[in-house]
Scaffold this motif. Structure first.
Motif, PDB file in Angstrom:
ATOM      1  N   GLU A   1       6.671  37.234 -30.484  1.00  9.99           N
ATOM      2  CA  GLU A   1       5.351  37.947 -30.574  1.00  9.99           C
ATOM      3  C   GLU A   1       4.987  38.665 -29.180  1.00  9.99           C
ATOM      4  O   GLU A   1       3.893  38.852 -28.945  1.00  9.99           O
ATOM      5  N   GLU A   2       6.008  38.899 -28.291  1.00 13.94           N
ATOM      6  CA  GLU A   2       6.070  39.407 -27.078  1.00 13.94           C
ATOM      7  C   GLU A   2       6.802  40.696 -27.127  1.00 13.94           C
ATOM      8  O   GLU A   2       7.946  40.868 -27.649  1.00 13.94           O
ATOM      9  N   ARG A   3       6.354  41.909 -26.620  1.00 16.87           N
ATOM     10  CA  ARG A   3       7.196  43.120 -26.406  1.00 16.87           C
ATOM     11  C   ARG A   3       7.854  43.020 -25.668  1.00 16.87           C
ATOM     12  O   ARG A   3       8.014  42.174 -24.576  1.00 16.87           O
ATOM     13  N   ALA A   4       9.270  43.748 -25.638  1.00 15.35           N
ATOM     14  CA  ALA A   4      10.341  43.368 -24.448  1.00 15.35           C
ATOM     15  C   ALA A   4       9.976  44.131 -23.172  1.00 15.35           C
ATOM     16  O   ALA A   4       9.034  45.255 -23.254  1.00 15.35           O
ATOM     17  N   GLY A   5      10.388  43.658 -21.917  1.00 13.67           N
ATOM     18  CA  GLY A   5       9.817  44.397 -20.855  1.00 13.67           C
ATOM     19  C   GLY A   5       8.654  44.247 -20.506  1.00 13.67           C
ATOM     20  O   GLY A   5       7.899  43.432 -20.904  1.00 13.67           O
ATOM     21  N   ASN A   6       7.872  45.271 -20.204  1.00 18.10           N
ATOM     22  CA  ASN A   6       6.246  45.263 -19.838  1.00 18.10           C
ATOM     23  C   ASN A   6       5.625  45.676 -20.689  1.00 18.10           C
ATOM     24  O   ASN A   6       4.331  46.043 -20.643  1.00 18.10           O
ATOM     25  N   ALA A   7       6.260  46.328 -21.736  1.00 21.62           N
ATOM     26  CA  ALA A   7       5.457  46.967 -22.902  1.00 21.62           C
ATOM     27  C   ALA A   7       4.314  46.006 -23.483  1.00 21.62           C
ATOM     28  O   ALA A   7       4.674  44.764 -23.743  1.00 21.62           O
ATOM     29  N   THR A   8       3.185  46.684 -23.993  1.00 23.22           N
ATOM     30  CA  THR A   8       2.284  45.793 -24.784  1.00 23.22           C
ATOM     31  C   THR A   8       2.044  46.250 -26.284  1.00 23.22           C
ATOM     32  O   THR A   8       2.140  47.614 -26.427  1.00 23.22           O
ATOM     33  N   PRO A   9       1.508  45.476 -27.189  1.00 18.42           N
ATOM     34  CA  PRO A   9       1.111  46.193 -28.363  1.00 18.42           C
ATOM     35  C   PRO A   9       0.215  47.356 -28.418  1.00 18.42           C
ATOM     36  O   PRO A   9      -0.559  47.131 -27.336  1.00 18.42           O
ATOM     37  N   PRO A  10       0.167  48.111 -29.131  1.00 19.06           N
ATOM     38  CA  PRO A  10      -0.528  49.281 -29.205  1.00 19.06           C
ATOM     39  C   PRO A  10      -1.936  48.816 -29.601  1.00 19.06           C
ATOM     40  O   PRO A  10      -2.139  47.811 -30.463  1.00 19.06           O
ATOM     41  N   VAL A  11      -3.140  49.639 -29.139  1.00 17.57           N
ATOM     42  CA  VAL A  11      -4.554  49.251 -29.581  1.00 17.57           C
ATOM     43  C   VAL A  11      -4.829  49.982 -30.828  1.00 17.57           C
ATOM     44  O   VAL A  11      -4.484  51.239 -30.954  1.00 17.57           O
ATOM     45  N   ILE A  12      -4.903  49.389 -32.065  1.00 18.40           N
ATOM     46  CA  ILE A  12      -5.225  50.126 -33.487  1.00 18.40           C
ATOM     47  C   ILE A  12      -6.579  50.503 -33.394  1.00 18.40           C
ATOM     48  O   ILE A  12      -7.439  49.458 -33.534  1.00 18.40           O
ATOM     49  N   SER A  13      -7.051  51.558 -33.816  1.00 15.52           N
ATOM     50  CA  SER A  13      -8.491  51.932 -33.990  1.00 15.52           C
ATOM     51  C   SER A  13      -8.656  52.685 -35.575  1.00 15.52           C
ATOM     52  O   SER A  13      -7.815  53.647 -35.651  1.00 15.52           O
ATOM     53  N   LEU A  14      -9.882  52.586 -36.232  1.00 13.45           N
ATOM     54  CA  LEU A  14     -10.013  53.255 -37.390  1.00 13.45           C
ATOM     55  C   LEU A  14     -10.820  54.298 -36.989  1.00 13.45           C
ATOM     56  O   LEU A  14     -11.988  54.341 -36.128  1.00 13.45           O
ATOM     57  N   LEU A  15     -10.476  55.564 -37.624  1.00 11.88           N
ATOM     58  CA  LEU A  15     -11.275  57.115 -37.428  1.00 11.88           C
ATOM     59  C   LEU A  15     -11.980  57.189 -38.851  1.00 11.88           C
ATOM     60  O   LEU A  15     -11.317  57.658 -39.630  1.00 11.88           O
ATOM     61  N   ASP A  16     -13.082  56.973 -38.780  1.00 14.72           N
ATOM     62  CA  ASP A  16     -13.820  57.515 -40.049  1.00 14.72           C
ATOM     63  C   ASP A  16     -13.962  58.892 -40.217  1.00 14.72           C
ATOM     64  O   ASP A  16     -14.545  59.562 -39.457  1.00 14.72           O
ATOM     65  N   ILE A  17     -13.162  59.521 -41.269  1.00 18.46           N
ATOM     66  CA  ILE A  17     -13.204  60.985 -41.507  1.00 18.46           C
ATOM     67  C   ILE A  17     -14.262  61.502 -42.546  1.00 18.46           C
ATOM     68  O   ILE A  17     -14.369  62.493 -42.894  1.00 18.46           O
ATOM     69  N   ARG A  18     -15.160  60.542 -43.179  1.00 17.03           N
ATOM     70  CA  ARG A  18     -15.836  61.057 -44.296  1.00 17.03           C
ATOM     71  C   ARG A  18     -17.158  61.956 -43.565  1.00 17.03           C
ATOM     72  O   ARG A  18     -17.467  61.854 -42.300  1.00 17.03           O
ATOM     73  N   SER A  19     -16.956  63.116 -44.134  1.00 11.84           N
ATOM     74  CA  SER A  19     -18.137  64.281 -43.572  1.00 11.84           C
ATOM     75  C   SER A  19     -17.603  64.982 -42.543  1.00 11.84           C
ATOM     76  O   SER A  19     -18.167  65.889 -41.944  1.00 11.84           O
ATOM     77  N   ARG A  20     -16.418  64.606 -42.059  1.00 10.59           N
ATOM     78  CA  ARG A  20     -15.636  65.343 -40.838  1.00 10.59           C
ATOM     79  C   ARG A  20     -14.935  66.679 -41.326  1.00 10.59           C
ATOM     80  O   ARG A  20     -14.159  66.532 -42.241  1.00 10.59           O
ATOM     81  N   PRO A  21     -15.064  67.815 -40.757  1.00 13.73           N
ATOM     82  CA  PRO A  21     -14.136  68.837 -41.167  1.00 13.73           C
ATOM     83  C   PRO A  21     -12.692  68.502 -40.636  1.00 13.73           C
ATOM     84  O   PRO A  21     -12.687  67.987 -39.653  1.00 13.73           O
TER      85      PRO A  21
END
Length: 724
Positions: A374-394
């Protein structure tokens, strides 16, 4: 009384055939023989000898053996006999799947002599304009032991250039060097991957081949270095004379994996997949059958090959649907790998960042040993996942303004971005905004996808294709426009938004030419700023150190599907593609565009811990009485009308009534018509797998005795990956 042999043929028949054995002919199971079959001759495989002759039947004799040794050893015959029974497929076709195409057609089990060339010590200069001959001579001079003619051709030279050098006595044919005589072999022996502390701890938890059969589920988050553990394991435990099998979902998409294995094992690495030619397949097959100490990297059919010294099996990305054969002999390469390890009394390692719910369940039941990384190799860290609500967005090409801004910021820092679009082509559909007409496939119940590059409308189910038009075919209106987004459309939007930055598209269309995927990978691995746009092909184990942003265009496809596996496959795909971000020293970020940002499954996704999500999905499966808590099989029928397909399944349904068996349907398939065939299905769900298997055997035998209407076909799928 003459000896009787029972023989399997490469025919879709659930029976074997008896023949007499001529005096003096010695036969053993797994051996290829030439036999009379009707008015023709056929190649057969011995399944059993010393059979009791049927009363009152005159049997034909075996003509001859094709080799004096069995093409399939006992262990392979046992594996395929079990698979034939489990997946309810004719034994003959199962056995012949373990032979390369050349041997199925009756060719001798021997290689053509290898043509090998070496540069001579010379002084005669070549003409000034003989540029390619000079290049070939220089190339051969770099190979101290010479090179095979096939490798010379692969390097871009021609036989005419080779003959011209031979006529000048600048090159000469020689005998190929003996296997294992390459001078760099000691260098490969000395190379060992360096493990991090976390990788070393995980590697110690894996059992050695000396301990016999074991099944380990290696759960390693994306970027944790599972491949290094595979390499370390083989270096540490595989003997000089042992064979090993490494299964991968699609070898053509992961040339990096093959290159890394060759870095440590050199010419001991061989590959097996559908893109290699018949001669290469026969050569590899013979090495495996003759017990050469190879490490085979291959796709699902590699698990069926006749190994004689198999000591370790590794299944990489074990969750991938590519391991399940979709037609004919519908076996699971992953599941057969586990059973084969059991037969061979050797370890099997199943690796994934998003293991299948079946494997997670087996680990919870104690059938598999769970090893966590459960650790990434080297100095890498898991990415931060964010939800982007696209309702009503062009949206522009499916991308919202915040997503485009994030890509712009990423490129400004000199990094790379990846945009995931789970649909190839320019747009999923062309629609007339005046009359509402949409172009449908004439052969399937689905709409045609618009491919603007080729000005074509294509069906991704039956490959039907027609030219695209600028006017509505129904009302001739000019308001005939693409709707939705595919990889081509997103590529165009990104190219317009970032004209100074290369936009690289990766999908089935852009990678059809040989070597194209390697060219794309070389461009991305240069580290220069670029935007990758692609489908699920981008989620399959690639390592892009300079990708720091991943944008998922639309994550909602699998949230409301009728297929009970859809939520699992959605989360696996999202986590796999998210794992392409931040694999180097820079942190990664993932933006998931959705119209359902409040959905519990997507919220859990942002926390990023797959095993917690798997527990949630397993609870839902248990409550709904779905696999892995129930055994499942599907009878499918197809005919020129839906009525005929449903009639076949209606006739099967009474045969399924048994204690502990639930039957759902028959109902039309999700895409009811495909390639002009109307498709329906009947689903069986059972508490007891053995009882279901016994029932299926009886039904299949019964159906074989029945005469079906012309043009009607039925098939069975055990442990289906698709229920729609």
């Amino acid at each position: 009384m003459p000896l009787i042999a029972r023989i399997a043929l490469n025919r879709p028949l659930r029976r074997l055939f008896d023949y007499t054995v001529p005096e003096g002919l010695r036969l053993v199971p797994g051996q290829r023989v030439r036999i009379p079959f009707g008015r023709q001759q056929a190649t057969g495989l011995i399944v059993q000898t010393g059979v009791e002759p049927p009363p009152g039947v005159s049997l034909k004799p075996v003509f001859a053996t094709m080799e004096d040794w069995p093409a399939l050893p006992d262990e392979t015959v046992n594996l395929l006999s079990w698979a034939s029974d489990y997946y309810q497929h004719p034994l003959g076709e199962c056995l012949f799947t373990a032979l390369p195409p050349a041997l199925r057609r009756g060719r001798k089990a021997e290689e053509k002599p290898v043509e090998w060339w070496m540069a001579c010590i010379h002084s005669e200069p070549l003409p000034a304009n003989a540029h390619r001959q000079k290049a070939l001579l220089e190339w051969l001079n770099q190979h101290n032991q010479g090179a095979a003619a096939s490798d010379i051709i692969k390097a871009g030279f021609t036989r005419a250039q080779l003959r011209a050098l031979s006529d000048r006595q600048l090159v000469k044919p020689i005998s190929p060097p003996a296997p294992g005589s390459e001078p760099e072999a000691p260098e490969f022996l000395a190379r060992r991957p360096t493990l991090s502390v976390a990788q070393a701890v995980a590697a110690e938890e894996l059992t050695s081949p000396q301990e016999g059969f074991s099944a380990s589920l290696l759960y390693g988050i994306t970027g944790s270095g599972k491949t290094e553990i595979y390499l370390h394991y083989l270096k540490r435990h595989l003997g000089a004379g042992d064979q090993a099998l490494v299964l991968v979902p699609e070898i053509n998409l992961t040339p990096q994996t093959v290159a890394r294995f060759r870095h440590y094992f050199g010419t001991r690495i061989v590959v097996w997949h559908s893109a290699i030619n018949d001669s290469e397949r026969l050569s590899t097959w013979l090495k495996i059958r003759e017990g050469e100490p190879v490490i085979l990297i291959g796709t699902r059919s590699a698990v069926l090959l006749p190994f004689t010294g198999l000591r370790t099996i590794i299944v990489d990305e074990e969750h991938d649907n590519s391991y399940k054969q979709g037609e004919g002999f519908r076996y699971s390469g992953r599941d057969l790998a586990v059973y084969r390890a059991h037969l061979n009394r050797c370890p099997v390692i199943l690796g994934s960042a998003t293991p299948s719910l079946e494997s997670v369940h087996n680990a919870e039941q104690g059938k598999y040993r769970l090893v966590k990384l459960e650790e990434r190799a080297g100095n890498a860290t898991p990415p931060v996942i964010s939800l982007l609500d696209i309702r009503s967005r062009p949206l522009e090409g499916g991308l919202s303004r915040p997503a485009l801004n994030a890509i712009e910021q990423t490129l400004a820092k000199g990094d790379q971005a990846l945009v995931f679009v789970n649909r190839r082509g320019f747009a999923p559909v062309m629609m007339c905004f005046d009359c509402g007409h949409m172009v449908e496939c004439p052969r399937c119940d689905t709409r045609l996808t618009y491919h603007r590059r080729d000005r074509a409308m294509r069906c991704h189910h039956c490959d039907f294709q027609t030219a695209a038009t600028e006017h509505c075919p129904k009302c001739q209106s000019d308001a005939f426009k693409p709707v939705g987004q595919g990889t081509e459309r997103t590529e165009d939007i990104l190219a317009s938004a970032f004209p100074e930055t290369p936009v690289v598209r990766v999908d089935r269309d852009s990678t059809q030419r040989k070597g194209s995927i390697q060219g794309i990978l070389n461009q991305v691995n240069s580290g220069k700023p670029c935007v990758l746009v692609g489908t699920q092909m981008l989620a399959k184990g690639h390592d892009f150190p300079n990708v720091t942003l991943v944008v998922v265009v639309n994550a909602d496809g699998g949230l409301f599907s009728v297929d009970f596996r859809a939520p699992e496959q959605l989360i696996q795909t999202l986590l796999q593609v998210s794992g392409r971000a931040g694999r180097g020293t820079k942190p990664g970020k993932v933006l998931v565009q959705t119209c359902h940002s409040d959905h519990p499954l997507l919220k859990t996704l942002c926390e990023g811990h797959y095993l917690d999500i798997a527990e949630q999905l397993l609870s839902e499966r248990e409550e709904g009485l779905f696999p892995p808590f129930r055994a499942m099989a599907i009878f499918r029928a197809e005919a020129d009308t839906m009525e005929k397909s449903l009639q076949v399944l209606d006739a099967i349904k009474p045969l399924t009534h048994a204690p502990g068996i639930e039957t759902w349907g028959p109902l039309p398939a999700m895409i009811a018509r495909r390639a002009d065939k109307h498709r329906a299905q009947l689903i069986l769900n059972a508490r007891n797998r053995k009882r279901l298997n016994s029932l299926l055997t009886g039904i299949c035998q019964e159906l074989d005795q029945r005469k079906l209407p012309a043009g009607v076909k039925w098939m069975i799928d055990v442990d289906p990956q698709e229920t729609g």
